[in-house]
Scaffold this motif. Structure first.
Motif, PDB file in Angstrom:
ATOM      1  N   PHE A   1       0.823  -1.200   0.000  1.00 36.27           N
ATOM      2  CA  PHE A   1       0.000   0.000   0.000  1.00 36.27           C
ATOM      3  C   PHE A   1       0.863   1.257   0.000  1.00 36.27           C
ATOM      4  CE2 PHE A   1      -2.792  -3.236   1.888  1.00 36.27           C
ATOM      5  CZ  PHE A   1      -3.880  -3.118   1.042  1.00 36.27           C
ATOM      6  N   SER A   2       2.020   1.184   0.676  1.00 36.31           N
ATOM      7  CA  SER A   2       2.929   2.335   0.652  1.00 36.31           C
ATOM      8  C   SER A   2       3.494   2.556  -0.742  1.00 36.31           C
ATOM      9  CB  SER A   2       4.067   2.126   1.660  1.00 36.31           C
ATOM     10  OG  SER A   2       4.823   0.966   1.320  1.00 36.31           O
ATOM     11  N   SER A   3       3.759   1.456  -1.466  1.00 33.44           N
ATOM     12  CA  SER A   3       4.256   1.583  -2.840  1.00 33.44           C
ATOM     13  C   SER A   3       3.194   2.207  -3.747  1.00 33.44           C
ATOM     14  CB  SER A   3       4.668   0.212  -3.383  1.00 33.44           C
ATOM     15  OG  SER A   3       5.720  -0.340  -2.627  1.00 33.44           O
ATOM     16  N   LEU A   4       1.933   1.788  -3.567  1.00 38.07           N
ATOM     17  CA  LEU A   4       0.861   2.382  -4.365  1.00 38.07           C
ATOM     18  C   LEU A   4       0.693   3.858  -4.039  1.00 38.07           C
ATOM     19  CD1 LEU A   4      -1.839  -0.451  -4.247  1.00 38.07           C
ATOM     20  CD2 LEU A   4      -0.384   0.193  -6.170  1.00 38.07           C
ATOM     21  N   ARG A   5       0.835   4.202  -2.769  1.00 38.94           N
ATOM     22  CA  ARG A   5       0.733   5.609  -2.384  1.00 38.94           C
ATOM     23  C   ARG A   5       1.868   6.418  -3.005  1.00 38.94           C
ATOM     24  NH1 ARG A   5       1.067   4.872   2.563  1.00 38.94           N
ATOM     25  NH2 ARG A   5       3.246   5.460   2.883  1.00 38.94           N
ATOM     26  N   ASP A   6       3.072   5.858  -2.998  1.00 39.59           N
ATOM     27  CA  ASP A   6       4.204   6.541  -3.616  1.00 39.59           C
ATOM     28  C   ASP A   6       4.037   6.643  -5.133  1.00 39.59           C
ATOM     29  OD1 ASP A   6       5.339   6.757  -1.122  1.00 39.59           O
ATOM     30  OD2 ASP A   6       6.595   4.968  -1.347  1.00 39.59           O
ATOM     31  N   ALA A   7       3.391   5.612  -5.733  1.00 39.80           N
ATOM     32  CA  ALA A   7       3.206   5.632  -7.187  1.00 39.80           C
ATOM     33  C   ALA A   7       2.341   6.804  -7.614  1.00 39.80           C
ATOM     34  CB  ALA A   7       2.583   4.314  -7.644  1.00 39.80           C
ATOM     35  N   PHE A   8       1.315   7.136  -6.828  1.00 39.40           N
ATOM     36  CA  PHE A   8       0.439   8.247  -7.193  1.00 39.40           C
ATOM     37  C   PHE A   8       1.062   9.604  -6.885  1.00 39.40           C
ATOM     38  CE2 PHE A   8      -2.759   4.931  -7.392  1.00 39.40           C
ATOM     39  CZ  PHE A   8      -3.585   5.378  -8.409  1.00 39.40           C
ATOM     40  N   LYS A   9       2.209   9.605  -6.217  1.00 41.67           N
ATOM     41  CA  LYS A   9       2.913  10.860  -5.991  1.00 41.67           C
ATOM     42  C   LYS A   9       3.761  11.256  -7.192  1.00 41.67           C
ATOM     43  CE  LYS A   9       3.238  10.345  -0.946  1.00 41.67           C
ATOM     44  NZ  LYS A   9       4.163  10.206   0.216  1.00 41.67           N
ATOM     45  N   LEU A  10       4.065  10.303  -8.066  1.00 41.85           N
ATOM     46  CA  LEU A  10       4.871  10.574  -9.253  1.00 41.85           C
ATOM     47  C   LEU A  10       3.947  10.868 -10.424  1.00 41.85           C
ATOM     48  CD1 LEU A  10       7.442   7.673  -8.822  1.00 41.85           C
ATOM     49  CD2 LEU A  10       7.793  10.087  -8.271  1.00 41.85           C
ATOM     50  N   PRO A  11       4.041  12.038 -11.039  1.00 44.05           N
ATOM     51  CA  PRO A  11       3.086  12.415 -12.105  1.00 44.05           C
ATOM     52  C   PRO A  11       3.086  11.445 -13.287  1.00 44.05           C
ATOM     53  CG  PRO A  11       4.317  14.324 -11.350  1.00 44.05           C
ATOM     54  CD  PRO A  11       4.965  13.129 -10.721  1.00 44.05           C
ATOM     55  N   ASP A  12       4.277  11.037 -13.741  1.00 50.35           N
ATOM     56  CA  ASP A  12       4.327  10.157 -14.912  1.00 50.35           C
ATOM     57  C   ASP A  12       3.733   8.787 -14.601  1.00 50.35           C
ATOM     58  OD1 ASP A  12       5.272   9.394 -17.624  1.00 50.35           O
ATOM     59  OD2 ASP A  12       6.618   8.088 -16.505  1.00 50.35           O
TER      60      ASP A  12
ATOM     61  N   LYS B   1       1.655   8.051 -12.141  1.00 51.73           N
ATOM     62  CA  LYS B   1       0.230   8.237 -11.868  1.00 51.73           C
ATOM     63  C   LYS B   1      -0.557   8.302 -13.168  1.00 51.73           C
ATOM     64  CE  LYS B   1      -3.003  11.513  -9.769  1.00 51.73           C
ATOM     65  NZ  LYS B   1      -3.110  12.807  -9.028  1.00 51.73           N
ATOM     66  N   ARG B   2       0.001   8.998 -14.172  1.00 48.04           N
ATOM     67  CA  ARG B   2      -0.670   9.097 -15.459  1.00 48.04           C
ATOM     68  C   ARG B   2      -0.769   7.742 -16.137  1.00 48.04           C
ATOM     69  NH1 ARG B   2       1.989  13.021 -16.949  1.00 48.04           N
ATOM     70  NH2 ARG B   2       3.679  11.947 -18.055  1.00 48.04           N
ATOM     71  N   ARG B   3       0.271   6.919 -16.026  1.00 46.50           N
ATOM     72  CA  ARG B   3       0.253   5.579 -16.609  1.00 46.50           C
ATOM     73  C   ARG B   3      -0.805   4.683 -15.933  1.00 46.50           C
ATOM     74  NH1 ARG B   3       4.322   3.439 -19.740  1.00 46.50           N
ATOM     75  NH2 ARG B   3       5.911   4.912 -20.428  1.00 46.50           N
TER      76      ARG B   3
ATOM     77  N   LEU C   1      -2.114   0.140 -24.269  1.00 47.13           N
ATOM     78  CA  LEU C   1      -1.772  -0.181 -22.879  1.00 47.13           C
ATOM     79  C   LEU C   1      -0.285  -0.488 -22.735  1.00 47.13           C
ATOM     80  CD1 LEU C   1      -4.561  -2.398 -21.235  1.00 47.13           C
ATOM     81  CD2 LEU C   1      -3.640  -0.235 -20.439  1.00 47.13           C
ATOM     82  N   SER C   2       0.258  -1.250 -23.679  1.00 43.59           N
ATOM     83  CA  SER C   2       1.672  -1.601 -23.606  1.00 43.59           C
ATOM     84  C   SER C   2       2.558  -0.366 -23.757  1.00 43.59           C
ATOM     85  CB  SER C   2       2.019  -2.620 -24.696  1.00 43.59           C
ATOM     86  OG  SER C   2       1.277  -3.810 -24.529  1.00 43.59           O
ATOM     87  N   ASP C   3       2.138   0.598 -24.576  1.00 42.87           N
ATOM     88  CA  ASP C   3       2.967   1.779 -24.848  1.00 42.87           C
ATOM     89  C   ASP C   3       2.830   2.854 -23.781  1.00 42.87           C
ATOM     90  OD1 ASP C   3       3.832   0.572 -27.163  1.00 42.87           O
ATOM     91  OD2 ASP C   3       2.338   1.557 -28.449  1.00 42.87           O
ATOM     92  N   HIS C   4       1.617   3.074 -23.296  1.00 43.52           N
ATOM     93  CA  HIS C   4       1.377   4.212 -22.409  1.00 43.52           C
ATOM     94  C   HIS C   4       0.878   3.813 -21.020  1.00 43.52           C
ATOM     95  CE1 HIS C   4       1.855   6.668 -25.991  1.00 43.52           C
ATOM     96  NE2 HIS C   4       0.888   5.975 -26.590  1.00 43.52           N
TER      97      HIS C   4
ATOM     98  N   GLN D   1       9.626   1.193 -11.703  1.00 43.44           N
ATOM     99  CA  GLN D   1       9.473   2.633 -11.931  1.00 43.44           C
ATOM    100  C   GLN D   1       9.756   3.416 -10.646  1.00 43.44           C
ATOM    101  OE1 GLN D   1       8.716   4.315 -14.728  1.00 43.44           O
ATOM    102  NE2 GLN D   1       8.384   2.574 -16.090  1.00 43.44           N
ATOM    103  N   LEU D   2       9.259   2.913  -9.517  1.00 48.50           N
ATOM    104  CA  LEU D   2       9.519   3.583  -8.241  1.00 48.50           C
ATOM    105  C   LEU D   2      11.000   3.566  -7.896  1.00 48.50           C
ATOM    106  CD1 LEU D   2       6.529   2.252  -6.102  1.00 48.50           C
ATOM    107  CD2 LEU D   2       6.861   4.584  -6.915  1.00 48.50           C
ATOM    108  N   LEU D   3      11.653   2.432  -8.141  1.00 52.83           N
ATOM    109  CA  LEU D   3      13.076   2.314  -7.833  1.00 52.83           C
ATOM    110  C   LEU D   3      13.896   3.261  -8.694  1.00 52.83           C
ATOM    111  CD1 LEU D   3      14.920   0.617  -5.997  1.00 52.83           C
ATOM    112  CD2 LEU D   3      15.225  -0.969  -7.900  1.00 52.83           C
ATOM    113  N   MET D   4      13.527   3.379  -9.969  1.00 54.33           N
ATOM    114  CA  MET D   4      14.251   4.274 -10.860  1.00 54.33           C
ATOM    115  C   MET D   4      14.105   5.724 -10.414  1.00 54.33           C
ATOM    116  SD  MET D   4      13.857   4.611 -14.995  1.00 54.33           S
ATOM    117  CE  MET D   4      12.142   5.141 -14.834  1.00 54.33           C
ATOM    118  N   ARG D   5      12.889   6.113 -10.029  1.00 54.71           N
ATOM    119  CA  ARG D   5      12.679   7.485  -9.561  1.00 54.71           C
ATOM    120  C   ARG D   5      13.396   7.718  -8.240  1.00 54.71           C
ATOM    121  NH1 ARG D   5       9.916   6.253 -13.531  1.00 54.71           N
ATOM    122  NH2 ARG D   5       8.476   7.663 -14.577  1.00 54.71           N
TER     123      ARG D   5
END
Length: 431
Positions: A2-13, A15-17, A167-170, A409-413
């Motif tokens: 759940f913390s990873s999902l919360r962090d995912a929505f903090k990143l604009p790119d 979150k958009r995906r 879906l695969s691209d974006h 994606q989270l690790l890269m950011r």
């Protein structure tokens, strides 16, 4: 998680995906409820309820109920999967296509040909299904009505293919696999309600339901172990002196996945087995009856060919996506070697032997997963609803792959943020 999902929505790119993925899945589920003009949806649903759907009832699980309703997305991703199977077989057979696949422009041409093949398969399958429905009295339109139904279903299949590629691209994860995942998950509430009704009416006893739940937990745990299991080959890198610095001299490993092909073998095997059973339904006579009995879901012939095709596609797809020669060459260029194995071709042969052994174990486990529905129907007597290890493996595999991509994606950011902070401190010290 759940913390990873919360962090995912903090990143604009990211979150958009994620939002784009959810939006596409919503459109896909919406299209699964849009009826096809000229088709008696109620008669179609009654046919499936009475068990006349046969193999189509099995495929309806992956279509998320779209085939049962005969909506505009009735064919789902089946034409694209069939075209991908044919194209990958042609790439292995013809050296020209194999050489073309290694080039970036050539891969784009192969993808384009795969799309054209998907359109061709969609037209053929839609015409066959329309003819079949006419013979059952569910469809009674003339020439214009037939053209309307065929064009509608074909357009729906192309739209599903386009949604998967977008879906695969974006989005997050593999688009086609996510659409299959959405179709399976969408049927879970209906399966739960149906199981409860069967238990309440006495069609299923409590012991069988409890055993089924235990079996589901075991299957899901086994699917996770299969998807995450790997054989690690130890690799040693020699020390290299470049200028005044020493590089290498470290130990690492090559992770060889037990199930390198993922859920592809089961999906491909199910798609291939559609043809003989579907074609046999269009004919009458002893020969057609023989093929109908041979390839009927749950029969000995269907089970045998399903197991053989799963093992075949497990090795085939592993050979397509995994190249031991490239790994060996990269290790040799960087001064790496496996202890006790000479660099070069001996290393490639050793990796190939190890991969062949662990792939056999993964393929056998996949085949066992595919046989679970037969066990449920024959041993436990549960025949009124579908439970499949195939569906469980697809759901677990796609879910794990999507979670891994989000974590990557989270690790890269995260690393990017560390580098920026360290760079800012460094510049301040220099000033």
């Amino acid at each position: 998680m759940f913390s990873s999902l919360r962090d995912a929505f903090k990143l604009p790119d990211l979150k958009r995906r994620i939002l784009f993925t959810l939006g596409v899945l919503f459109v896909f589920r919406l299209g699964a409820h849009i009826p096809t003009p000229g088709i008696n949806s109620e008669a179609m649903a009654n046919m499936f309820d009475q068990g006349a759907g046969g193999l189509l009832g099995f495929l309806d699980i992956f279509a998320g109920g779209a085939l049962r309703r005969f909506s505009v997305f009735a064919l789902g991703v089946a034409p694209y999967i069939n075209s991908s199977i044919v194209m990958q077989l042609l790439v292995v057979i013809f050296p020209f296509l194999e050489k073309l696949q290694k080039d970036d422009g050539g891969r784009k041409k192969i993808i384009q040909w795969t799309r054209y093949g998907a359109v061709l398969f969609a037209v053929i399958q839609s015409m066959g299904m329309t003819t079949w429905l006419r013979s059952l009295g569910i469809f009674s339109g003339g020439v214009f009505g037939t053209l309307l139904v065929v064009s509608t279903i074909t357009a729906g299949s192309i739209a599903v293919m386009w949604l998967g590629e977008e879906l695969s691209d974006h989005g997050i994860g593999n688009g086609i696999s996510l659409l299959i995942f959405a179709g399976i998950v969408a049927r879970l509430p209906e399966a739960i309600v149906q199981s409860w009704n069967m238990l309440r009416m006495g069609a299923m006893n409590f012991f069988a339901l409890a055993l089924a739940l235990v079996l589901i937990v075991i299957v899901v745990a086994g699917c996770v172990l299969l998807q995450e299991g790997q054989r690690r080959l130890p690799v040693q890198y020699a020390k290299r002196v470049i200028g005044n610095k020493v590089y290498g001299g470290q130990s690492t490993f090559i992770p060889l996945k037990v199930n390198q092909a993922g859920v592809i073998p089961i999906i491909f095997a199910s798609s291939v087995l559609i043809f003989p059973y579907a074609i046999a339904n269009f004919f009458q006579g002893s020969i057609a009856g023989f093929f109908q009995a041979l390839f009927a879901p749950g029969s000995i012939g269907y089970t045998f060919f399903d197991v053989c095709l799963i093992i075949f596609f497990a090795y085939f797809y592993t050979a397509v996506v995994f190249n031991p020669a490239d790994i060996s060459n990269n290790m040799k260029k960087n001064g790496g070697f496996i202890l006790g194995i000479r660099p070069g071709q001996p290393t490639a042969d050793y990796i190939e032997r190890v991969m062949a052994r662990i792939t056999l174990g993964g393929a056998i486990f996949l085949a066992i997963i595919a046989l679970i529905p037969n066990f449920m129907s024959s041993v436990m007597g549960i025949t009124n609803f579908y439970f499949g290890g195939t569906a469980a493996l697809i759901v677990v595999g796609v879910a794990l792959d999507t979670v891994h991509q989000i974590e990557a994606q989270l690790l890269m950011r995260h690393y990017e943020g560390i580098l920026k902070r360290s760079g800012g401190k460094g510049s301040g010290l220099l000033r």
